[in-house]
Scaffold this motif. Structure first.
Motif, PDB file in Angstrom:
ATOM      1  N   PHE A   1      -4.129   5.697   4.504  1.00 50.34           N
ATOM      2  CA  PHE A   1      -5.159   3.800   4.466  1.00 50.34           C
ATOM      3  C   PHE A   1      -5.665   4.123   6.340  1.00 50.34           C
ATOM      4  O   PHE A   1      -4.408   5.246   6.793  1.00 50.34           O
ATOM      5  CB  PHE A   1      -4.320   2.000   5.003  1.00 50.34           C
ATOM      6  CG  PHE A   1      -2.515   2.165   5.347  1.00 50.34           C
ATOM      7  CD1 PHE A   1      -2.534   2.321   6.413  1.00 50.34           C
ATOM      8  CD2 PHE A   1      -2.139   2.111   4.355  1.00 50.34           C
ATOM      9  CE1 PHE A   1      -1.212   1.758   6.833  1.00 50.34           C
ATOM     10  CE2 PHE A   1      -0.610   2.670   4.562  1.00 50.34           C
ATOM     11  CZ  PHE A   1      -0.530   2.855   6.327  1.00 50.34           C
ATOM     12  N   ALA A   2      -5.950   3.353   7.023  1.00 55.20           N
ATOM     13  CA  ALA A   2      -6.102   3.610   8.751  1.00 55.20           C
ATOM     14  C   ALA A   2      -5.761   2.699   9.314  1.00 55.20           C
ATOM     15  O   ALA A   2      -5.514   1.090   8.334  1.00 55.20           O
ATOM     16  CB  ALA A   2      -7.483   3.808   8.973  1.00 55.20           C
TER      17      ALA A   2
ATOM     18  N   ARG B   1      -4.645   7.668  10.884  1.00 53.54           N
ATOM     19  CA  ARG B   1      -4.748   7.915   9.074  1.00 53.54           C
ATOM     20  C   ARG B   1      -3.206   7.542   8.441  1.00 53.54           C
ATOM     21  O   ARG B   1      -2.527   8.498   9.181  1.00 53.54           O
ATOM     22  CB  ARG B   1      -6.060   8.659   8.206  1.00 53.54           C
ATOM     23  CG  ARG B   1      -5.404   9.256   6.519  1.00 53.54           C
ATOM     24  CD  ARG B   1      -6.429  10.533   6.483  1.00 53.54           C
ATOM     25  NE  ARG B   1      -5.706  10.926   4.922  1.00 53.54           N
ATOM     26  CZ  ARG B   1      -6.488  10.392   4.255  1.00 53.54           C
ATOM     27  NH1 ARG B   1      -7.828   9.474   4.056  1.00 53.54           N
ATOM     28  NH2 ARG B   1      -6.665  10.528   2.266  1.00 53.54           N
ATOM     29  N   ILE B   2      -3.001   7.199   7.447  1.00 52.30           N
ATOM     30  CA  ILE B   2      -1.910   6.790   7.637  1.00 52.30           C
ATOM     31  C   ILE B   2      -1.595   7.240   5.691  1.00 52.30           C
ATOM     32  O   ILE B   2      -2.545   7.312   4.891  1.00 52.30           O
ATOM     33  CB  ILE B   2      -1.093   5.368   7.393  1.00 52.30           C
ATOM     34  CG1 ILE B   2      -0.912   5.227   8.804  1.00 52.30           C
ATOM     35  CG2 ILE B   2       0.742   5.543   6.952  1.00 52.30           C
ATOM     36  CD1 ILE B   2      -0.367   6.284   9.306  1.00 52.30           C
ATOM     37  N   ASP B   3      -0.857   8.849   4.996  1.00 53.54           N
ATOM     38  CA  ASP B   3      -0.886   8.547   3.908  1.00 53.54           C
ATOM     39  C   ASP B   3       0.652   8.180   3.917  1.00 53.54           C
ATOM     40  O   ASP B   3       2.062   9.544   4.467  1.00 53.54           O
ATOM     41  CB  ASP B   3      -1.154  10.732   4.082  1.00 53.54           C
ATOM     42  CG  ASP B   3      -1.055  11.195   2.264  1.00 53.54           C
ATOM     43  OD1 ASP B   3      -0.695   9.796   1.679  1.00 53.54           O
ATOM     44  OD2 ASP B   3      -1.723  12.058   2.105  1.00 53.54           O
TER      45      ASP B   3
ATOM     46  N   LEU C   1       0.526  13.273  17.910  1.00 55.37           N
ATOM     47  CA  LEU C   1      -0.616  12.163  18.405  1.00 55.37           C
ATOM     48  C   LEU C   1      -0.185  10.820  17.193  1.00 55.37           C
ATOM     49  O   LEU C   1      -0.702  11.094  15.769  1.00 55.37           O
ATOM     50  CB  LEU C   1      -1.672  11.791  18.861  1.00 55.37           C
ATOM     51  CG  LEU C   1      -2.406  10.435  19.669  1.00 55.37           C
ATOM     52  CD1 LEU C   1      -1.530  10.002  20.667  1.00 55.37           C
ATOM     53  CD2 LEU C   1      -4.004  10.680  19.895  1.00 55.37           C
ATOM     54  N   GLY C   2       0.183   9.892  16.971  1.00 57.68           N
ATOM     55  CA  GLY C   2       0.637   9.126  15.729  1.00 57.68           C
ATOM     56  C   GLY C   2       1.649   9.378  14.980  1.00 57.68           C
ATOM     57  O   GLY C   2       1.843   8.264  13.924  1.00 57.68           O
ATOM     58  N   ARG C   3       2.621   9.948  15.176  1.00 57.85           N
ATOM     59  CA  ARG C   3       3.517  11.195  14.504  1.00 57.85           C
ATOM     60  C   ARG C   3       4.577   9.747  14.890  1.00 57.85           C
ATOM     61  O   ARG C   3       5.041   8.671  15.544  1.00 57.85           O
ATOM     62  CB  ARG C   3       3.905  11.970  15.086  1.00 57.85           C
ATOM     63  CG  ARG C   3       5.457  12.427  14.288  1.00 57.85           C
ATOM     64  CD  ARG C   3       6.094  13.759  14.550  1.00 57.85           C
ATOM     65  NE  ARG C   3       5.071  14.357  14.182  1.00 57.85           N
ATOM     66  CZ  ARG C   3       5.195  15.840  14.826  1.00 57.85           C
ATOM     67  NH1 ARG C   3       6.491  16.637  15.065  1.00 57.85           N
ATOM     68  NH2 ARG C   3       4.565  16.912  14.466  1.00 57.85           N
TER      69      ARG C   3
ATOM     70  N   TRP D   1       0.681  -1.436  -0.320  1.00 59.76           N
ATOM     71  CA  TRP D   1      -0.109  -0.023   0.384  1.00 59.76           C
ATOM     72  C   TRP D   1       0.615   1.101   0.031  1.00 59.76           C
ATOM     73  O   TRP D   1       0.264   2.218  -0.622  1.00 59.76           O
ATOM     74  CB  TRP D   1      -0.920  -0.477   0.747  1.00 59.76           C
ATOM     75  CG  TRP D   1      -1.638  -1.215   1.307  1.00 59.76           C
ATOM     76  CD1 TRP D   1      -2.321  -2.084   0.003  1.00 59.76           C
ATOM     77  CD2 TRP D   1      -2.634  -1.096   1.840  1.00 59.76           C
ATOM     78  NE1 TRP D   1      -3.484  -2.434   0.434  1.00 59.76           N
ATOM     79  CE2 TRP D   1      -4.111  -2.342   1.527  1.00 59.76           C
ATOM     80  CE3 TRP D   1      -3.374  -0.823   3.666  1.00 59.76           C
ATOM     81  CZ2 TRP D   1      -4.685  -3.015   2.706  1.00 59.76           C
ATOM     82  CZ3 TRP D   1      -4.429  -1.586   3.600  1.00 59.76           C
ATOM     83  CH2 TRP D   1      -5.392  -1.988   3.264  1.00 59.76           C
ATOM     84  N   CYS D   2       2.046   1.340   0.686  1.00 59.21           N
ATOM     85  CA  CYS D   2       2.929   2.033   0.901  1.00 59.21           C
ATOM     86  C   CYS D   2       3.325   3.082  -0.417  1.00 59.21           C
ATOM     87  O   CYS D   2       3.789   3.391  -1.504  1.00 59.21           O
ATOM     88  CB  CYS D   2       3.818   2.327   2.231  1.00 59.21           C
ATOM     89  SG  CYS D   2       3.805   2.385   3.332  1.00 59.21           S
TER      90      CYS D   2
END
Length: 391
Positions: free
Chosen positions: A18-19, A102-104, A137-139, A11-12
């Motif tokens: 994607f979440a 969410r990941i971009d 958060l999430g970094r 996906w990357c």
């Protein structure tokens, strides 16, 4: 997240947003450990599991919501509820703290690097902020174990240096864990909780003595995920045909091979030769190395003679106390296969600082603090916790 590294790598590469839902903390008998993830892409495709099925539907919906809203990460807590039979919860009675973000891939290219390293079997760590200011958060950042360098940053400062050091240490131990950093006005005033996802190379099992017991042990060691090496000085016995499940079969004197091979705190050394000319120089060296387990096969009489020879060789009592001999747990094992189960059971028990007693003799959570029932009916608490090298 490394439980689904292959899919996330694809996906990357495709720059597909994607979440990612990640277990960031676990309490009680939860089915899967911290660091386990589920991911959902823009088309609704899902991969992974965090609970074995109990809460997957709710997590899936949270992922779709985060993707559609393109907003801040969300937190979810899943536990057990007796009040509503239809409530979403864990039937095992444990508790999960889940972070959904969410990941971009276009904005976090270092993740593609990390997943590619995992696919290649190289040691890799991803640091993920799971508690702290909303804007952080999430970094994530990643550390490559072979070069001990960081890709991307968390704060471009002291936090990065601290996290890189801690991630490198966790890589060496092969362990995913949370670390707390910050809270210092001079460096990072905000206190951060960071989950370090670790993918390490396979732990090593070094089996010395090319005997029937070694063949059975190499099969079970392979099944458990070890990189298995069988070593013996006798070329007629140390052959690949006799040990098809071993990753390496080495013809060499055991202590000479051990001197030049790489070990760490997860390495298990199993000495099955019960021959003094091999055992004593080998054990003298092994007991001085930072490995997780050293066991030696032999009868009680062989064990006593071995200890006497090791003392004569100058091995101090503190080192001798590390030796697991006779090797294995008392399972009444007789065949090579049963003995291999006995040995690996002791390795698992020792690595987790557990008692090796039947779970039916204890109460409380299976994973974590438990209570053991003694013969007189009294209760004795004991803790099963993962430990590093026992020196």
């Amino acid at each position: 997240m490394f439980n689904i590294a292959d899919t996330l790598h694809r996906w990357c590469r495709e720059a597909r947003p994607f979440a990612l839902a990640t277990v960031v903390d676990v309490h009680g008998s939860a089915p899967l450990p911290a660091g386990t993830s589920v991911a959902v892409d823009m088309d609704g495709n899902a991969v992974g599991s965090i609970s074995g099925g109990c809460v997957e539907g709710a997590v899936y919906e949270l992922c779709r919501q985060v993707l559609e809203e393109e907003g801040e990460p969300k937190r979810a807590w899943f536990g057990y509820s007796d009040d509503d039979a239809f409530a979403v919860g864990l039937t095992c009675g444990g508790e999960l703290d889940v972070l959904v973000q969410r990941i971009d891939p276009a904005t976090q290219p270092h993740l593609a690097v990390a997943f590619d390293e995992v696919r290649r079997g190289r040691p890799t760590a991803v640091a993920q902020i799971v508690n702290g200011p909303e804007e952080l958060l999430g970094r994530t950042s990643c550390v490559l174990g072979d070069v001990d360098t960081a890709h991307a940053t968390l704060d471009d400062g002291e936090v990065d240096r601290t996290v890189t050091d801690q991630a490198a240490a966790l890589l060496r131990a092969g362990r995913t864990a949370r670390v707390e950093v910050g809270g210092d006005a001079d460096t990072c005033p905000e206190k951060l909780s960071i989950l370090v996802h670790v993918h390490a190379s396979r732990p090593r099992m070094l089996i010395f003595g090319a005997v029937d017991f070694a063949a059975a042990l190499s099969r079970i060691g392979h099944l458990l995920g070890y990189r298995v090496t069988v070593c013996d000085a006798r070329p007629v016995f140390a052959t690949a045909d006799r040990f098809p499940e071993a990753d390496d079969v080495v013809v060499d004197w055991p202590h000479q091979y051990l001197e030049r091979t790489q070990v760490d705190a997860r390495t298990a050394i199993c000495v099955l030769t019960h021959d003094a000319k091999f055992d004593i120089p080998l054990l003298r060296l092994a007991l001085d190395l930072p490995v997780g387990y050293v066991g030696a096969m032999g009868s009680r009489r062989t064990h006593d003679e071995r200890l006497h020879r090791l003392r004569e060789a100058g091995v101090p009592e503190a080192r001798l106390a590390r030796l697991r001999s006779p090797i294995g747990l008392d399972l009444g094992a007789r065949t090579p296969e049963e003995t291999a189960v006995s040995i690996t059971a002791e390795i698992i028990s020792h690595a987790n600082h557990a008692t090796g007693l039947p779970l039916s003799d204890s109460t409380g959570p299976i994973h974590g603090p438990r209570v053991r029932r003694q013969a007189d009916g009294r209760s004795t608490p004991y803790l099963a916790a993962r430990v590093g090298v026992d020196r």
